[in-house]
Every structure is written in C-alpha cells, then in structure tokens.
Design a protein around this motif. Sequence first.
Motif, mmCIF file in Angstrom:
data_model
loop_
_atom_site.group_PDB
_atom_site.id
_atom_site.type_symbol
_atom_site.label_atom_id
_atom_site.label_comp_id
_atom_site.label_asym_id
_atom_site.label_seq_id
_atom_site.Cartn_x
_atom_site.Cartn_y
_atom_site.Cartn_z
ATOM 1 N N LEU A 297 -24.208 77.997 -27.851
ATOM 2 C CA LEU A 297 -22.928 77.665 -28.462
ATOM 3 C C LEU A 297 -22.248 76.541 -27.691
ATOM 4 C CD1 LEU A 297 -21.590 81.288 -29.078
ATOM 5 C CD2 LEU A 297 -22.683 79.773 -30.735
ATOM 6 N N ARG A 298 -21.594 75.665 -28.428
ATOM 7 C CA ARG A 298 -20.751 74.646 -27.808
ATOM 8 C C ARG A 298 -19.493 74.405 -28.644
ATOM 9 N NH1 ARG A 298 -22.064 68.341 -26.071
ATOM 10 N NH2 ARG A 298 -20.016 67.978 -25.093
ATOM 11 N N TYR A 299 -19.688 73.821 -29.845
ATOM 12 C CA TYR A 299 -18.559 73.611 -30.743
ATOM 13 C C TYR A 299 -18.517 74.732 -31.773
ATOM 14 C CZ TYR A 299 -18.319 68.967 -28.703
ATOM 15 O OH TYR A 299 -18.210 67.936 -27.820
ATOM 16 N N LEU A 300 -17.329 75.289 -31.973
ATOM 17 C CA LEU A 300 -17.156 76.420 -32.884
ATOM 18 C C LEU A 300 -16.029 76.116 -33.860
ATOM 19 C CD1 LEU A 300 -17.329 79.147 -30.109
ATOM 20 C CD2 LEU A 300 -19.161 78.530 -31.669
ATOM 21 N N ILE B 71 -13.028 80.296 -25.351
ATOM 22 C CA ILE B 71 -12.877 79.017 -26.049
ATOM 23 C C ILE B 71 -11.556 78.366 -25.649
ATOM 24 C CG2 ILE B 71 -14.316 79.720 -27.996
ATOM 25 C CD1 ILE B 71 -11.744 80.299 -29.553
ATOM 26 N N ASP B 72 -11.419 77.077 -25.977
ATOM 27 C CA ASP B 72 -10.267 76.304 -25.500
ATOM 28 C C ASP B 72 -9.101 76.265 -26.485
ATOM 29 O OD1 ASP B 72 -11.353 74.740 -27.473
ATOM 30 O OD2 ASP B 72 -11.377 72.877 -26.312
ATOM 31 N N LYS B 73 -8.970 77.247 -27.324
ATOM 32 C CA LYS B 73 -7.813 77.347 -28.220
ATOM 33 C C LYS B 73 -7.149 78.705 -28.021
ATOM 34 C CE LYS B 73 -8.279 73.398 -30.448
ATOM 35 N NZ LYS B 73 -9.262 72.792 -29.542
ATOM 36 N N GLY B 74 -5.806 78.698 -28.068
ATOM 37 C CA GLY B 74 -5.072 79.929 -27.828
ATOM 38 C C GLY B 74 -3.844 80.056 -28.713
ATOM 39 N N ALA B 75 -2.847 80.766 -28.213
ATOM 40 C CA ALA B 75 -1.666 81.063 -29.014
ATOM 41 C C ALA B 75 -0.920 79.798 -29.440
ATOM 42 C CB ALA B 75 -0.738 81.983 -28.233
ATOM 43 N N ILE B 76 -0.935 78.765 -28.593
ATOM 44 C CA ILE B 76 -0.214 77.536 -28.957
ATOM 45 C C ILE B 76 -0.890 76.804 -30.109
ATOM 46 C CG2 ILE B 76 0.698 77.236 -26.623
ATOM 47 C CD1 ILE B 76 -1.384 75.060 -26.183
ATOM 48 N N HIS B 77 -2.112 77.219 -30.462
ATOM 49 C CA HIS B 77 -2.816 76.623 -31.600
ATOM 50 C C HIS B 77 -2.791 77.543 -32.822
ATOM 51 C CE1 HIS B 77 -4.696 74.979 -27.898
ATOM 52 N NE2 HIS B 77 -4.590 73.837 -28.553
ATOM 53 N N ARG C 178 -10.571 84.749 -25.877
ATOM 54 C CA ARG C 178 -11.858 85.389 -25.607
ATOM 55 C C ARG C 178 -12.458 85.852 -26.926
ATOM 56 N NH1 ARG C 178 -14.320 87.365 -21.067
ATOM 57 N NH2 ARG C 178 -12.523 86.684 -19.865
ATOM 58 N N VAL C 179 -13.746 85.536 -27.116
ATOM 59 C CA VAL C 179 -14.449 85.852 -28.357
ATOM 60 C C VAL C 179 -15.481 86.935 -28.078
ATOM 61 C CG1 VAL C 179 -15.911 84.952 -30.207
ATOM 62 C CG2 VAL C 179 -14.146 83.498 -29.180
ATOM 63 N N LEU C 180 -15.477 87.984 -28.912
ATOM 64 C CA LEU C 180 -16.492 89.021 -28.854
ATOM 65 C C LEU C 180 -17.615 88.634 -29.811
ATOM 66 C CD1 LEU C 180 -17.212 91.884 -27.733
ATOM 67 C CD2 LEU C 180 -16.184 92.799 -29.825
ATOM 68 N N LEU C 181 -18.803 88.401 -29.266
ATOM 69 C CA LEU C 181 -19.929 87.988 -30.100
ATOM 70 C C LEU C 181 -20.416 89.147 -30.959
ATOM 71 C CD1 LEU C 181 -21.980 85.818 -27.570
ATOM 72 C CD2 LEU C 181 -20.165 85.118 -29.142
ATOM 73 N N VAL D 178 -11.563 73.137 -35.205
ATOM 74 C CA VAL D 178 -12.699 73.067 -34.291
ATOM 75 C C VAL D 178 -12.248 73.440 -32.888
ATOM 76 C CG1 VAL D 178 -14.425 71.542 -33.243
ATOM 77 C CG2 VAL D 178 -13.846 71.307 -35.667
ATOM 78 N N THR D 179 -13.059 74.228 -32.205
ATOM 79 C CA THR D 179 -12.798 74.603 -30.822
ATOM 80 C C THR D 179 -14.076 74.432 -30.012
ATOM 81 O OG1 THR D 179 -12.002 76.375 -29.362
ATOM 82 C CG2 THR D 179 -13.339 77.028 -31.244
ATOM 83 N N GLU D 180 -13.948 74.447 -28.685
ATOM 84 C CA GLU D 180 -15.097 74.202 -27.817
ATOM 85 C C GLU D 180 -15.255 75.335 -26.811
ATOM 86 O OE1 GLU D 180 -16.980 70.592 -25.070
ATOM 87 O OE2 GLU D 180 -15.015 70.389 -26.011
ATOM 88 N N LEU D 181 -16.495 75.640 -26.494
ATOM 89 C CA LEU D 181 -16.799 76.674 -25.508
ATOM 90 C C LEU D 181 -16.313 76.246 -24.127
ATOM 91 C CD1 LEU D 181 -18.441 79.356 -24.887
ATOM 92 C CD2 LEU D 181 -20.332 77.836 -24.323
ATOM 93 N N MET D 182 -15.622 77.164 -23.429
ATOM 94 C CA MET D 182 -15.172 76.904 -22.066
ATOM 95 C C MET D 182 -15.987 77.654 -21.027
ATOM 96 S SD MET D 182 -11.001 76.940 -22.250
ATOM 97 C CE MET D 182 -10.921 76.785 -20.467
ATOM 98 N N ALA D 183 -16.326 78.904 -21.306
ATOM 99 C CA ALA D 183 -17.033 79.726 -20.327
ATOM 100 C C ALA D 183 -17.767 80.846 -21.043
ATOM 101 C CB ALA D 183 -16.051 80.305 -19.308
ATOM 102 N N VAL D 184 -18.777 81.373 -20.360
ATOM 103 C CA VAL D 184 -19.539 82.518 -20.855
ATOM 104 C C VAL D 184 -19.339 83.669 -19.886
ATOM 105 C CG1 VAL D 184 -21.838 83.401 -21.420
ATOM 106 C CG2 VAL D 184 -21.251 81.028 -21.944
#
Length: 291
Positions: free
Chosen positions: A263-266, A137-143, A170-173, A120-126
């Motif tokens: 979007l909030r939780y992904l 989103i709030d997940k990156g390489a360390i995850h 960064r997510v491409l919709l 599970v990850t969470e939206l940080m910015a649009v």
Amino acid sequence: MNTMFTRGPSIVSRLALALFLSVVLIFVDHKYDGFASIKVYLNSLVSPLQYVASLPGQILSSSAERFTSHQKLLEDNRLLTLQAVIMSEKLQRFELLQQENTRLRLLLGSPISAPTEKMVTELMAVDNNPFSLQIVIDKGAIHGVYEGQTVLDDKGIVGQIMEVGTTNSRVLLLADISHAIPLRIARNNVRLIANGSGELDELLLEHVAHSADIQVGDMLVSSGLGDVFPEGYPTAIITSIVLDESRPFAQVTATPIAQLDRLRYLLLLWPEDAPTRPIFQDYERALETVP
C-alpha cells in the motif's frame, strides 16, 4: 679549443642519476614526509587539468543519461496515452451501464446509489504489532475523516478507519483477525461474511452452507449491508473451497484484491449519509470535480 660539440654525461649515467635521485626523494618523502606541502600545491596545480581531462567523459555520461531519461519519458508518455485511451473506452461502457442500472432500479423501485465524495491519502506507517494488521495514513479530523470510513486502494477495499487523530488516522485492514465485512458473489448475489485471518493474503468465509452456489474464482464485492462499506466495491476472489461433510459448514478462503502488503496511495470515501464531509486542502480541490 672548440667545446661546441663536447659531449656531456652518457645516457646511462643520466638514467642512473635520475633513478638515484628518485629513490632518495621517495625515501625522504616516506620517512620524513618532507614534501607534504609541495604535494598539496602540486595537486592544486594539477586539479584544473584533471577536471579538463575528465570533462569529455562527464559530458558524454550526462548526455547519455539525458538521452535515456528522454527515451524513458517518451515511452512512459506512450504507455500512459494508450492507457488513457483504454480507460476512456471503459469509462464510456461504465457510463452506459450506469444509465441502464439507474433505469432498472427505477423500474424495480430500488433506491439509486448516491454519488460518493473521495479524497486521496498516503501511507505514513505500518503497525509493527504481529497480532494486528493496521496502518497509519496522513489524513485526519482536519480533513473530515471519521471512524468507520471506507478506505480503498486502486484495486479494491483495504479496510476502515478505526481511530482518527487531528492530522492522521489509523486504518484496520480487512485481513485483521478482528475485522469482518459483508460481501456478495458478483456472479449470483449469494451473500457471505468474510473475516480476517491475520494473514495479509487470506480471508475466511464463515458459515457457508455445503449447498451454496460458490466457485473458485468467484469475485466478491461489498454488499452494502451494515451501512459501513458502500455497495459494489471489489473485495476478494475465492481461492479455496473444502466440502467436508463431517463439518457443519464448508471451509472457504478468499484472497483480498487490494494489495495489502504494497500500500502507498489510498482513497477515502464519503457516502451521502456520512457523519462528516471532506475538507480539501488547496492542492486537492481538483478532486472535488472527479466523478
């Protein structure tokens, strides 16, 4: 002479004197602010009385809020219990269908889909760029996040990871104009390609033959082609079909199932052949056991 019953000034005289003194005090206070320190002292003296006077109202208000919160918690608990029962029944049917699907794939010699790990990850910015539909989103390489990774919400496919940072990505919709995804119609397995239109609520289905068996309301799911998106995830619903014989292909549009504007939780997916594995934090360990 007995003065025991001697009368003092009359009531009218006393009232007139009181009014006169009040006017004088009001004038002195207004003109010279001569009672500032006295007012502070009086306010300090009266404040405990004000607190005591307001205490019953505060107690009643607090009790009402607690009662309302308690009632809301009871109602939420009841609804969640009902949802859990319904989801349990759906899960039982899903497990049965999964077993039947496994047996059919074995009979047909088709490869069985491998289990997928998730996080599970969470939206940080649009992204505020009007020509690009992206989120952070709030997940990156360390995850363990990797480029091209599938991102879902609780309804369906949202898009894919396009850039990975250390702690965010960064997510491409899928509605972005530069995005395309291979799909199939759940009803009859007709395969299609959906391109983003630049609008959050619209996808364009390219190169659809006039004779294709498609209908408004058809569910589109990921086909698994291209080795980017896993097979079988809900993606869009066909909403419009225009058959214009003057054009080489039908004009077909669909609406994403994912709520791209809310979007909030992904959810991040790691298929068996993913280039990385998820790296869970301590508080996320429980997700490793979720089927």
